[in-house]
Design a protein around this motif. Structure first.
Motif, PDB file in Angstrom:
ATOM      1  N   LEU A  60       0.829  -1.208   0.000  1.00  0.00           N
ATOM      2  CA  LEU A  60       0.000   0.000   0.000  1.00  0.00           C
ATOM      3  C   LEU A  60       0.861   1.256   0.000  1.00  0.00           C
ATOM      4  O   LEU A  60       0.589   2.211  -0.739  1.00  0.00           O
ATOM      5  CB  LEU A  60      -0.927   0.024   1.220  1.00  0.00           C
ATOM      6  N   LEU A  61       1.906   1.270   0.818  1.00  0.00           N
ATOM      7  CA  LEU A  61       2.791   2.432   0.863  1.00  0.00           C
ATOM      8  C   LEU A  61       3.536   2.620  -0.456  1.00  0.00           C
ATOM      9  O   LEU A  61       3.716   3.749  -0.932  1.00  0.00           O
ATOM     10  CB  LEU A  61       3.777   2.304   2.021  1.00  0.00           C
ATOM     11  N   THR A  62       3.955   1.529  -1.075  1.00  0.00           N
ATOM     12  CA  THR A  62       4.627   1.607  -2.366  1.00  0.00           C
ATOM     13  C   THR A  62       3.682   2.167  -3.424  1.00  0.00           C
ATOM     14  O   THR A  62       4.072   3.024  -4.229  1.00  0.00           O
ATOM     15  CB  THR A  62       5.143   0.223  -2.793  1.00  0.00           C
ATOM     16  N   CYS A  64       1.156   4.175  -2.920  1.00  0.00           N
ATOM     17  CA  CYS A  64       1.001   5.602  -2.634  1.00  0.00           C
ATOM     18  C   CYS A  64       2.195   6.382  -3.166  1.00  0.00           C
ATOM     19  O   CYS A  64       2.035   7.465  -3.742  1.00  0.00           O
ATOM     20  CB  CYS A  64       0.852   5.840  -1.136  1.00  0.00           C
ATOM     21  N   TYR A  65       3.388   5.853  -2.990  1.00  0.00           N
ATOM     22  CA  TYR A  65       4.601   6.489  -3.493  1.00  0.00           C
ATOM     23  C   TYR A  65       4.513   6.674  -5.006  1.00  0.00           C
ATOM     24  O   TYR A  65       4.823   7.733  -5.541  1.00  0.00           O
ATOM     25  CB  TYR A  65       5.811   5.638  -3.114  1.00  0.00           C
ATOM     26  N   PHE A  67       1.778   6.778  -6.907  1.00  0.00           N
ATOM     27  CA  PHE A  67       0.736   7.737  -7.262  1.00  0.00           C
ATOM     28  C   PHE A  67       1.165   9.172  -7.003  1.00  0.00           C
ATOM     29  O   PHE A  67       0.778  10.084  -7.717  1.00  0.00           O
ATOM     30  CB  PHE A  67      -0.555   7.451  -6.492  1.00  0.00           C
ATOM     31  N   LEU A  68       1.957   9.385  -5.953  1.00  0.00           N
ATOM     32  CA  LEU A  68       2.342  10.740  -5.571  1.00  0.00           C
ATOM     33  C   LEU A  68       3.543  11.271  -6.355  1.00  0.00           C
ATOM     34  O   LEU A  68       3.790  12.476  -6.357  1.00  0.00           O
ATOM     35  CB  LEU A  68       2.641  10.794  -4.069  1.00  0.00           C
TER      36      LEU A  68
END
Length: 93
Positions: A60-62, A64-65, A67-68
């Protein structure tokens, strides 16, 4: 015992009682806005799928990275695809 992490759109349920000594030790139910993404519906009840909780949140964190920072060279390298493969009507030999 189920542990629930709930946000505005994201809900994660983790069954801590059914630990299995494998690389995917816990049963997870993962939903976004009442849409089941990980798990199953069995006899009208949601059932968890074997998953690695740490790996789940790391993914999930990857995401988000990515997408951002869509313009970052590393993200572009990972997410690139062959434009020719996506062309409608192209025939593969």
């Amino acid at each position: 015992m189920w542990v629930t992490l709930k946000g505005k759109h994201l809900t994660v349920n983790i069954d801590l009682e059914r630990y299995i000594s494998t690389p995917y030790p816990f049963f997870l139910i993962f939903m976004i806005d009442e849409h089941l993404l990980l798990g199953a519906c069995w006899e009208g009840e949601f059932e968890g799928a074997n998953a690695d909780v740490y790996g789940f949140f790391e993914s999930l964190l990857t995401a988000c990275y990515y997408f951002l920072q869509p313009e970052h060279p590393h993200v572009q390298e990972i997410t690139k695809y062959d434009q020719g493969e996506a062309t409608p009507g192209r025939v593969q030999n």
